[in-house]
Design a protein around this motif. Structure first.
Motif, short mmCIF file in Angstrom:
data_model
loop_
_atom_site.label_atom_id
_atom_site.label_comp_id
_atom_site.label_asym_id
_atom_site.label_seq_id
_atom_site.Cartn_x
_atom_site.Cartn_y
_atom_site.Cartn_z
N VAL A 252 1.91 8.20 -1.14
CA VAL A 252 1.15 7.13 -1.11
C VAL A 252 -0.01 7.43 0.03
O VAL A 252 0.12 7.95 1.17
N HIS A 253 -1.24 7.17 -0.42
CA HIS A 253 -2.23 7.34 0.48
C HIS A 253 -3.08 6.04 0.71
O HIS A 253 -3.51 5.48 -0.29
N VAL A 254 -3.23 5.47 1.67
CA VAL A 254 -3.89 4.33 2.01
C VAL A 254 -3.53 3.15 0.99
O VAL A 254 -4.64 2.67 0.61
N GLY A 255 -2.34 2.87 0.68
CA GLY A 255 -1.98 1.98 -0.27
C GLY A 255 -2.07 2.15 -1.48
O GLY A 255 -1.93 1.49 -2.39
N PHE A 256 -2.32 3.60 -1.95
CA PHE A 256 -2.31 3.91 -3.32
C PHE A 256 -1.58 5.20 -3.64
O PHE A 256 -1.11 6.25 -2.97
N GLU B 155 -0.67 5.35 9.79
CA GLU B 155 -1.56 4.66 8.80
C GLU B 155 -0.36 3.42 8.23
O GLU B 155 -1.19 2.16 7.86
#
Lengths: 99, 377
Positions: A48-52, A77
């Motif tokens: 997952v990266h910034v909520g995705f 984050e």
């Protein structure tokens, strides 16, 4: 801030036509958009990266990768928005209604 | 933690390091592109495990670092306006522009909020229809699908008070700019693993071919980095220059097609100014015309702000692989993470900040060649 963080997908649901899920990262659970990992199901591990979620990953790889990210101090984050609410703000800014 | 324990025991790592030493016959300069890789290399001392013939230089892969001063000043100007809720990833709040940073502006009363996901900013906009909500969209290709989705959803859901100040950067044009620059030292690249998880690596194949440079897509864990270095050195020693994928467990040649499709729906490639490097043609994303109502640069007319960087700072040369943080006269003295002079110190993923965090300034202070470089100003 370009590294994805692996976590376990706990549940999947639809929010206004978008596929979302709850993902557990160590002791933190966050809502994550699954549109870019549309075949992920509960029980899968996702990066997952910034909520995705951007990819699926196997369980052992997820555990290992998360341990390295924690050791590197690269999991900030996940909680940055929560920590930020504790920061002071002096009062209403022009254009803002008083709370 | 088993993996880190294994790494710390040193068996696997030292065996790869030994193979690198057996493979190398002459000096080579390798650049890692991703800031996460830089951080990991310095944290685990990878650069000290490998033979001295293999020099690692640190690339421009920290998006916070390379966001231009002008863009930070624009963010500051927009966040200062009455009625604006300015949202951002947490990393950007402490980065100083020429008018100060967003955190200080917040402490004075401006409504600056950290969000986890760009979609959180769209939600804040739909909950506050009387306010303008702006999101500071920075990042490399890994972050682009998230930012693109926020703009796409705002338009689809009719959230007219949401806009994005976009300052996206792209890795391959920066690599090309480094290779084309006079005095370039870089002979091989460790490609950015998570960027390629989104984008795949077809673009890197044409770079490898055109510039005759080996590129090995590499992960960020210590063993990944050592393997990536070994694969790159093997190519250099045998005169090959192709793309290889060390990080096959996360990266495929085509990346994530769904993510790439949405990025291309919302963004188009345009020129972009990089802090410390300058303008690089076609090295960033712009918001497409069809989505212009969500483009903060079009929505808020911010005058061009003239900015000036510190004359002591050598971050431009560091980002191009020409110098190391320890070559800088200001490193650790006039320039620290608390009071950064330039790009590579402003974020934890910058090369200077990584060197500082892991105590590398102690080494530089003991080197006569560096202590002789007194500030000239």
């Amino acid at each position: 801030m370009c590294l994805g963080i692996p976590g376990e997908l706990l549940e999947v649901r639809d929010v206004k036509g978008l596929k979302f899920g709850k993902v557990r990262f160590g002791g933190i659970t966050r809502d994550v958009c699954l549109e870019y990992a549309a075949d992920a199901v509960a029980g899968d591990y996702v990066v997952v990266h910034v909520g995705f979620a951007i990819s699926k990953i196997d369980k052992d790889e997820a555990a290992r990768s998360f341990a390295v990210l924690e050791d590197l101090g690269q999991t900030g984050e996940l909680t940055a928005d929560m920590a930020e609410q504790l920061l002071p703000r002096s009062g209403p800014w022009p254009g803002e209604e008083d709370p | 933690m088993k993996y880190l324990d294994e790494y710390r025991d040193g068996g696997v790592a030292s065996s790869i390091a030994k193979t690198i030493a057996e493979t190398v016959t002459r000096p080579w300069v390798l650049m890692e592109v991703c800031g996460g890789q830089t951080h990991s290399i310095v944290r685990y001392g990878i650069d000290r495990m490998i033979p001295p013939e293999v020099e690692l230089v640190h690339g421009p892969g920290c998006p916070v670092c390379v966001t231009s001063l002008e863009m930070i000043d624009k963010a500051h100007a927009i966040a200062s306006r009455p009625g604006v809720i300015f949202t951002s990833f947490g990393d950007m709040l402490r980065v100083p522009g020429s008018r100060g940073d967003l955190l200080t502006l917040k402490s004075r009363g401006a409504d600056v909020r950290v969000v986890y996901s760009p979609l959180d900013a769209v939600r804040i906009a739909s909950q506050n229809p009387a306010r303008e909500v702006v999101f500071f969209g920075i990042g490399f290709e890994t972050t682009a699908p998230a930012n693109a989705m926020a703009v796409y959803r705002a338009r689809k859901e009719g959230v007219g008070n949401f806009s994005m100040l976009l300052s996206h950067v792209l890795v391959p044009p920066a690599m090309a700019a480094i290779l084309q620059a006079p005095g370039n030292r870089v002979q091989g690249f460790l490609g950015p693993g998570h960027v390629c998880a989104i984008m795949g690596y077809r673009e890197y194949e044409s770079l490898a071919e055109r510039y005759r440079v080996p590129i090995v897509i590499t992960g960020f864990e210590p063993i990944d980095l050592l393997e990536g270095i070994l694969m790159t050195v093997r190519q250099l020693e045998t005169g090959r220059a192709v793309v290889e994928n060390q990080y096959a467990r996360a990266v495929t040649r085509d990346g994530n097609p769904a993510a790439r499709a949405l990025v291309l729906e919302v963004f188009e490639v345009g020129d972009r100014k990089w802090r410390g490097v300058g303008s690089i043609p076609k090295s960033g994303y712009k918001i497409r015309y069809e989505y212009r109502m969500h483009d903060a640069e079009k929505r808020f007319h911010v005058e061009e702000i003239a900015t000036e960087e510190s004359s002591l700072c050598i971050s431009g040369q560091i980002l191009r692989g020409l110098k190391k943080p320890s070559d800088c006269s200001a490193f650790g003295t006039l320039c620290t993470p608390q009071k950064p002079l330039g790009a590579t110190m402003v974020s934890a993923e910058g090369a200077c900040a990584a060197y500082y965090q892991y105590g590398r300034f102690l080494d530089s202070a003991s080197l006569p060649a560096v202590t002789a470089q007194a500030p000239t100003a």
